[in-house]
Every structure is written in C-alpha cells, then in structure tokens.
Design an enzyme around this catalytic site. Structure first.
Site, PDB file in Angstrom:
ATOM      1  N   GLU A   1       0.914  -1.307   0.047  1.00 46.80           N
ATOM      2  CA  GLU A   1       0.031   0.112   0.036  1.00 46.80           C
ATOM      3  C   GLU A   1       0.929   1.214  -0.021  1.00 46.80           C
ATOM      4  O   GLU A   1       0.517   2.332  -0.558  1.00 46.80           O
ATOM      5  CB  GLU A   1      -1.053  -0.096   1.440  1.00 46.80           C
TER       6      GLU A   1
ATOM      7  N   HIS B   1     -10.867  -5.172   8.607  1.00 45.30           N
ATOM      8  CA  HIS B   1     -11.900  -4.690   7.752  1.00 45.30           C
ATOM      9  C   HIS B   1     -12.960  -4.086   7.805  1.00 45.30           C
ATOM     10  O   HIS B   1     -13.853  -4.052   7.002  1.00 45.30           O
ATOM     11  CB  HIS B   1     -12.136  -6.429   6.898  1.00 45.30           C
TER      12      HIS B   1
END
Lengths: 387, 327
Positions: B60, B129
């Site tokens: 990322e 998440h």
C-alpha cells in the site's frame, strides 16, 4: 564498458545462490559477496585506469571540477554562517562532492532529480541558485520549492520518503511515453526503510526509468552502515529486486560520471532501473547539530582524508595538462567569491512573509482555514508584526 | 437513467472519468483482471488497458507513494486501497507527501490523487476490514475527505473528486455497496465537494451523519415522524473535510437541538469537531446539550458482536427523544 563487466560478475553471483528447496540450503555458507567489485577509474593517487578512462571533453571535465569546488566552498560558507547564528541546521557535504556532483552530470533538463538533504552540490548544477538554497536552510518557506524551470522534487526530511514518489515520476514517464529518466539519491540509512525496498520493487516491476543512487557515506548519524543490514553491500538490495546494480567508488568522479551515464542511458532506452551504490565517506558532521566524536574514531576519518575526491581529480586533470596550480587557485578563489556574492544576495533578500503560510495547503482556501487565517492575521496585528 | 447499486455507480464514475481524461489512471491490488475484491473496477482494465488500470504489487505504501510521483508528473491517479484498514501501511506517504507536497512546493506541484477505499463495519469481516478512521484524514492538513451515502451521490462525488486538483480520501461505505439500488443518470453528473445535504427538512432537532450510518438515521427519522410526531432535520455531511459548517449551524440555529451519529471511535472523532464548531457559532441557540452516538474507543470488534458496536436506529430514536425532553 566497466558496467557490463560488472554485470557479468553479478550473473556469476546469482548462479551461486542455492535453491532453498534443496535439502542442503540451510547449511550453505552465506553467499560470498566479496567479489562484487567496486568500479574505480581514478584511484586515490589520481592515477587513471587507462582501459576504463572515459572520453569526456576537457570543457566538461573542468566544468565538473568547478562544480565540486563550488560545492565545497558553499559547504564551508554555510558552516561559518551556521556557527555565526545566521543559518539554520545544515548538513555538510565535505568529502562527498564527487558522488553528489557526479550523479547529475548526465541528466538533461527534461529529466527529473530527487535529491536528499546533502545533495546541494547537485542542486546547484540543476539550476538552484545558492541564495535559494540558503533561504531553504535558513527556514524560509520559499526556499523549498524547486525553481520554476527545474524538474526536481524538493527533498524530504523523513529519510527515504522521497524515493517512492521519484519512482512514480518514472512510471509517469512510461505512462506518457517519454524517453526521459529520473535520478533519485538516498543514503545507507535510508536503505533500511521499507518504503525504499518498495520503491526498488515498483521500479523493477514497472521497468521505470529510474536511477537509484545509494550514497553510502558510512554513517547514518551515529549508526555505521554495517549495522543497517545483515549484508553490508547495499547494491545487493537492487539485485534482490531484479535491478542491475553496481558498486562505485563514490570519491572517484570519473567512475560516478561513467556509472550514472550508463544507468541513465539504460533508463532512456527502456531498459528500466539501475542501482548505483556509491561508496563514500561523511568526513564531517551529520548536521551542525551533531558531534561525531561521541560515536566514531577519528582514525577512521583520517584514513579517508587521503581519498579526497577533489584532490585526486586535480591530480588527474593536472596530469592531463588541463589544470595547474594557478588555475586551481583561481578556481577556488572564484568559487569562494561566487558563494560570498550569493551570501550577500541572501542577506539582502526580504524577510519571511508570515501571512502566506495558509495559502498553499489547498488550491483554494477552505472557509474554516480562511477563518483561522484571519485569526492569525489578527494575532500578527496585535503583535505589531504587520506594521 | 439506470437503477444502480453503489458499487456499480462507483464503476460508472471511474469509467466515465477515464473516458473523459486520458490522464486518469488507476492503481491498486487486484483491480485489473479481477476487477477489485468488491468488483468496483470490473471490466475497466479490459476497456482501458493495463497501462491505465494497473494491478500493483501488494504494497500500500508503494501504491500511494508512486501515485504521488505520477501526480507530480501531471497524471491523475485514482488509487484503490482494498480496505481502509490497510491504508495505515501508506500513512507515511499520505502524511509526508500526498498531503504536503503542494505546500512544500508553494503550489508548484499539485497532487490530484483520489484514494478510494471501502470503510466501515457490518459485513462480517475479519479484523482490520471494518475500520472508520476518517478522523485521521480530516485531522491532516492538505487532504479532503469525502464520504458518499448512496449510488447517485457516490457517482457524482467520485467524478468531482477525480476532477479536483487536491488529494482526496474517498471513503466508500462498503455496507452500502450492494444494499440498495437508486436511479443514476447515464450522463456524467458532478456534486460539489465541501457541501452537506439537507436530506429531510425538519423543525425539532438536527440529526447529522454520513456514510452507512445514514441508513439507521433515516429509519429513525421515519419512525419518529410516524410514531412520535417528532420532526427531524436530517443532514448528510458528504464531505468530512473541509466541513460545511454553515449548513450545520443554520440548521441547529433553527432547531436548537442536535445529534451526531458515526461509526468511528468517539474521542477526537468527527462528532467532536462538529460539536466544537456549533459551540463556537450557535451556542446561544442551543436548547439542549449536543449528543453523539458513535463507535466506542476500542478497536472494531470481531464480527460475532459487531452489531452491538454499530449505532442502530433504536439508539438514535432514544437519544433524540432524550434530547427533545431535556430540561
């Protein structure tokens, strides 16, 4: 030339890697990295390796020499100004001039350069005026942006955080189908940053036209380069990512010029990234806020004195018959004079404008920020700063 | 006009913006061949090629860092981070460069990046998440934070974000990705960033929320009107930063009461900022303390108990009744 030779060595090295699937792998000795040679064209006595000597014009060589002398003169003046209390914290480049100047000698105006904080010798070559760099180190907001027509990134203070954006610029060149390249400089300390590994990875996968210069000056403040990695040869970080990588004597200006020339040619030809590990030494302080006697042995510093990049280049140019004692003296004097002139321009520049610190955060100032700006202006008014 | 889910509307915005401007490109994990783990980028690589819809490595920080360089070079990258919880890997690049390069270069370089990422709970997912950390980004000078709540405003706000020259964190409420369909015009549509929307006018109390929490808020508003005769003014923030203080203040000045609802943790959360601003400008109009219904100051719980963490319409109804009755 030298670089292809090195490439052969690299192949030999990778053939020695034992597959981790073989039962004996865990018992294999570490790979012998000792034969990853360091490219050197000009030895520390200024003697040139005739087989590797490049064919740069006298004019180019003398220009580069002058840039190195200027970088040192700037350095000395900045140290003086800092000690006089007229400059902010400053990171000197003494001893690293060949590495710093040499790396940008094959860049064009359309190429990009992403410096680190010790790269001012290169920034001057890229078109940053010295008074501009003085503004930068003296804490003026207008010192940081690259000059109008200079395709550089400003340096990032967070070590290694500029390397990924530099790779992104290379990816952008591929996206726009340009034949230019980007050269990014970072140090042995930065090589430990995860973001730098990610940058090598992205450059390799996207074949970005990037030249990575790892300027290994032996020290990240007080941490020696050998403590940055279990494997002190930083060029192997490139090899591990599938990037052709080379070690270069960073105090040898000819080696720096040749290695970066080949690396930039490769990038422009669509052959992707290259890593150049330049071995040099930080002769002075990390910054003016540092005292290296606390953590390193002065004998080590003395040993590097004989490897001065400027001295050996002077010997070479003198042997070549294009420099002599008089022209050396003239070069040093005129560089000192140029720095003094820049200093005087810098001293005559306007004081910092405290009102503009809100103006470049966004393209247009949001309402809440405008309110805060007005509050701040009121504060300035109360302090009498705006009068 | 087509009836689309939010995820289809996101896809439409991306496709239309890539069609409109060849400098718009996309980077992310599994966004190309796979079309993204939520299928938000479905078929876009087929349509625009792998040069423009780039399946990146699993990194990322690398994705955001390289996108910043591309933006400096005049490209307009739209980054997908698979789940907002993974954005923390890129925090360094967002904070050091994405949010600051414009300021560091006094406007020489713009960073027109949209960082799209699904956020919030309610989909029974594993740890990391379900995060709602919009307060981090709202706290960061140089960023804008946009959060849609329906297919139509998701399309219009995403298109507007891609056309903006400032970096934007675009939080997509994943619980709403396929929760309902809405008419979305076929032609490109833009909504102004930085404007809150009064979803329902009312006179008794102001209810402020955004993202997936707009659903329980709407349920609460309907129940209160039907069963209790309480007339709630419901505001969808849509842009968290820069915040549309004027719309919020005008509403609270009128109603004198206010409740704020969000999933994100309470301390130094978005509601804290709203309360501070209302306190500054409409203090004398307040009839009752402003209440906040938020996530608690704990990591988002594992999914067996997540429904107890997320604000629901019952709590909102109770809080509104309490505030109306406050003396």
């Amino acid at each position: 030339m030298a670089f292809q030779e090195h490439e052969k060595n690299k192949t030999t090295s990778s053939e020695e890697v034992v597959s981790p699937n073989t039962p004996s792998a865990m018992h294999t000795s570490p790979i012998d990295l000792g034969h990853i040679e360091v490219l050197q064209i000009l030895n520390e006595h200024g003697e040139v390796d005739g087989g590797l000597e490049p064919d740069f014009s006298d004019e180019k060589l003398l220009g580069v020499y002058r840039s190195m002398v200027l970088a040192r003169a700037f350095d000395k003046r900045m140290m003086t100004m800092q000690r006089q209390g007229r400059m902010g914290t400053f990171a000197p480049n003494i001893g690293q001039e060949a590495c710093i100047v040499g790396q940008v000698t094959s860049l064009t105006k359309d190429d990009w350069f992403s410096p680190s904080y010790r790269s001012f010798g290169a920034q001057i070559m890229r078109g940053w005026s010295m008074e501009h760099l003085m503004r930068l180190w003296a804490g003026f907001h207008d010192g940081f942006p690259p000059p109008k027509d200079v395709n550089d990134l400003p340096f990032s203070i967070v070590i290694g955080s500029h390397v990924l954006p530099a790779v992104g610029i290379g990816m952008g060149m591929n996206y726009k189908k340009k034949k230019d390249c980007v050269l990014v400089n970072y140090g042995d300390g930065a090589s430990s940053q995860g973001a730098v590994s990610e940058a090598l990875n992205f450059a390799a996968v996207y074949k970005a036209p990037v030249v990575f210069i790892c300027e290994n000056n032996g020290w990240a403040i007080s941490t020696p380069a050998k403590k940055q990695s279990g494997n002190e040869i930083i060029a192997t970080h490139g090899i591990a990512h599938g990037i052709p990588s080379i070690r270069v004597d960073g105090n040898d200006i000819l080696a720096m010029m040749c290695a970066t020339k080949e690396a930039t040619d490769r990038a422009r030809n669509g052959d992707g990234p290259t890593l150049v590990e330049a071995i040099t030494y930080r002769m002075s302080l990390h910054t003016t806020a540092d005292d290296p006697t606390v953590y390193r042995n002065e004998d080590e510093v003395k040993a590097w004195e004989s490897r001065c990049p400027i001295k050996r280049f002077e010997t070479y140019l003198t042997n070549k018959g294009i420099l002599d004692a008089d022209s050396i003296e003239e070069t040093v004097a005129s560089c000192d004079e140029k720095v003094i002139q820049a200093r005087d321009v810098f001293y005559a520049m306007p004081p910092a404008d405290p009102t503009e610190i809100f103006d470049h955060i966004y393209n247009s100032i949001p309402e809440e920020l405008q309110k805060q700006k007005e509050e701040y202006l009121k504060r300035l008014h109360q302090k009498g700063v705006d009068e | 006009m087509s009836k689309l889910t939010m995820v289809e509307a996101v896809n439409l915005a991306l496709s239309q913006e890539m069609e409109r401007d060849e400098n718009v490109c996309m980077l992310g994990e599994d966004i190309g061949v796979n079309g993204g783990v939520f299928r938000a980028t479905k078929d876009l690589q087929k349509k625009y090629g792998d040069d423009r819809v780039m399946d990146t490595q699993l990194a990322e920080c690398g994705i955001v860092g390289t996108a910043i360089g591309m933006a400096v070079y005049g490209i307009r990258p739209v980054v997908e981070i698979q789940f907002s919880g993974f954005t923390m890997q890129a925090f360094d690049q967002i904070e050091q460069n994405m949010a600051r390069l414009r300021n560091r270069t006094r406007g020489k370089y713009n960073i027109p990046i949209v960082l799209r990422t699904p956020f919030g709970g309610g989909i029974r997912a594993v740890e990391h998440h379900s995060e709602s950390r919009e307060a981090y980004w709202a706290h960061t000078p140089g960023l804008k934070v946009v959060i849609p709540s329906s297919p139509r405003n998701a399309r219009a706000l995403l298109a507007a974000s891609i056309r903006e020259d400032d970096p934007i964190i675009f939080y997509e409420p994943k619980a709403l990705y396929r929760a309902f369909r809405e008419d979305v015009p076929d032609e490109p549509e833009i909504m102004e960033i930085g404007k809150a929307e009064i979803v329902r006018g009312g006179k008794d109390i102001t209810l402020i929320s955004y993202g997936a929490m707009m659903r329980p808020c709407k349920e609460a508003v309907n129940d209160l009107a039907d069963d209790h005769g309480i007339d709630v003014e419901l505001i969808d923030l849509l842009t968290i930063s820069p915040m549309d203080t004027d719309t919020l203040a005008a509403s609270v000045q009128k109603t004198g009461r206010c409740i704020i609802v969000h999933e994100g943790q309470r301390t130094c959360g978005v509601a804290s900022e709203i309360i501070a601003r209302l306190n500054e400008v409409v203090f004398e109009f307040l009839e009752a303390p402003i209440k906040r219904i938020t996530g608690f100051d704990i990591p988002f719980p594992y999914f067996q108990v997540e429904e107890h963490f997320l604000p629901e319409s019952e709590e909102i109804i109770l809080a509104i009744k309490d505030t109306i009755d406050w003396k």
